[in-house]
Design an enzyme around this catalytic site. Structure first.
Site, short mmCIF file in Angstrom:
data_model
loop_
_atom_site.label_atom_id
_atom_site.label_comp_id
_atom_site.label_asym_id
_atom_site.label_seq_id
_atom_site.Cartn_x
_atom_site.Cartn_y
_atom_site.Cartn_z
N ILE A 1 31.72 27.20 74.46
CA ILE A 1 31.68 25.99 73.64
C ILE A 1 31.57 24.78 74.56
O ILE A 1 32.31 24.66 75.54
CB ILE A 1 32.93 25.89 72.74
N THR B 1 33.13 35.03 79.38
CA THR B 1 31.69 35.25 79.21
C THR B 1 31.00 35.45 80.56
O THR B 1 30.08 36.28 80.67
CB THR B 1 31.07 34.07 78.43
N PHE B 2 31.42 34.75 81.58
CA PHE B 2 30.80 34.88 82.90
C PHE B 2 30.84 36.32 83.39
O PHE B 2 29.92 36.79 84.05
CB PHE B 2 31.49 33.94 83.90
N GLU B 3 31.90 37.05 83.06
CA GLU B 3 32.08 38.41 83.53
C GLU B 3 31.25 39.45 82.78
O GLU B 3 31.23 40.63 83.15
CB GLU B 3 33.56 38.79 83.48
N PHE C 1 21.96 39.95 74.68
CA PHE C 1 22.63 38.66 74.82
C PHE C 1 23.21 38.25 73.46
O PHE C 1 22.54 37.64 72.64
CB PHE C 1 21.62 37.61 75.30
N TRP D 1 37.93 35.34 76.32
CA TRP D 1 38.01 33.89 76.15
C TRP D 1 37.40 33.51 74.80
O TRP D 1 36.39 34.07 74.42
CB TRP D 1 37.25 33.20 77.29
N HIS E 1 30.29 22.52 83.18
CA HIS E 1 30.69 23.92 83.26
C HIS E 1 29.92 24.77 82.24
O HIS E 1 29.45 25.86 82.55
CB HIS E 1 32.20 24.03 83.02
N GLU F 1 33.39 18.65 78.06
CA GLU F 1 33.04 17.34 78.61
C GLU F 1 32.39 17.44 79.99
O GLU F 1 31.92 16.44 80.51
CB GLU F 1 34.29 16.47 78.68
N THR F 2 32.39 18.63 80.59
CA THR F 2 31.82 18.78 81.93
C THR F 2 30.58 19.65 81.89
O THR F 2 30.23 20.23 80.86
CB THR F 2 32.86 19.42 82.89
#
Length: 163
Positions: A92, A65-67, A123, A31, A98, A95-96
């Protein structure tokens, strides 16, 4: 902002260990591929430039990135001889909320994997407000966070080897 006039990938103030004795993995998120590809290229080239043999670099891609946390765990479970894992991603701000959930989960997850295996898990995740900030930190005016992550991996692998 302190980074506005600064290239963060300047390592002239520190000694970088020779990596010829180390085996290092890189997990990179797909991503935001333009950014993460640049981070990956920076990390890979930095490892090679500092003595890590190409055959001692394990690279895998994950969807996002979560993975990265589970990828680091799997790498350390399957490759017991790894000296460090570099996790590269880019989140990045949108608007939420997340962004907050992903960044928090990944930061904590990477730390937990590192502690679980007593191995450095680095990291190398950009957490930026916008695309331009990501570009600036992925080979732009502020250097390349991939380079920084690779140097950190080498320094931490050396630390573990000498303790």
């Amino acid at each position: 902002m302190a980074t506005q006039l600064k290239n963060l990938s300047d390592f002239s103030h520190t000694t970088i260990p020779n990596g010829s004795a180390f085996k290092i993995a890189i997990a990179v998120a797909e991503w935001n591929a333009e950014i993460t590809g640049s981070l990956y290229n920076g990390a890979l080239q930095t490892l090679l430039n500092n003595g890590v043999l190409a055959e001692n670099i394990v690279s895998i891609a994950v969807p996002g990135t979560f993975e990265l946390t589970s990828a680091a765990d799997i790498l350390l479970q399957k490759h017991k001889d790894l000296d460090a894992v570099i996790c590269l991603g880019c989140v990045i701000q949108g608007e939420t909320r997340h962004f907050d959930f992903i960044c928090d989960a990944v930061a904590h997850g990477i730390t937990q994997v590192s502690v679980k295996y007593s191995k450095p898990v680095i990291f190398g995740v950009l957490t930026t407000n916008d695309q331009q900030q990501a570009i600036d930190r992925a080979g732009g005016k502020h250097g390349n966070k991939g380079d920084e992550a690779a140097i950190t991996a080498l320094k931490m692998a050396e630390l573990v080897a000498t303790i």
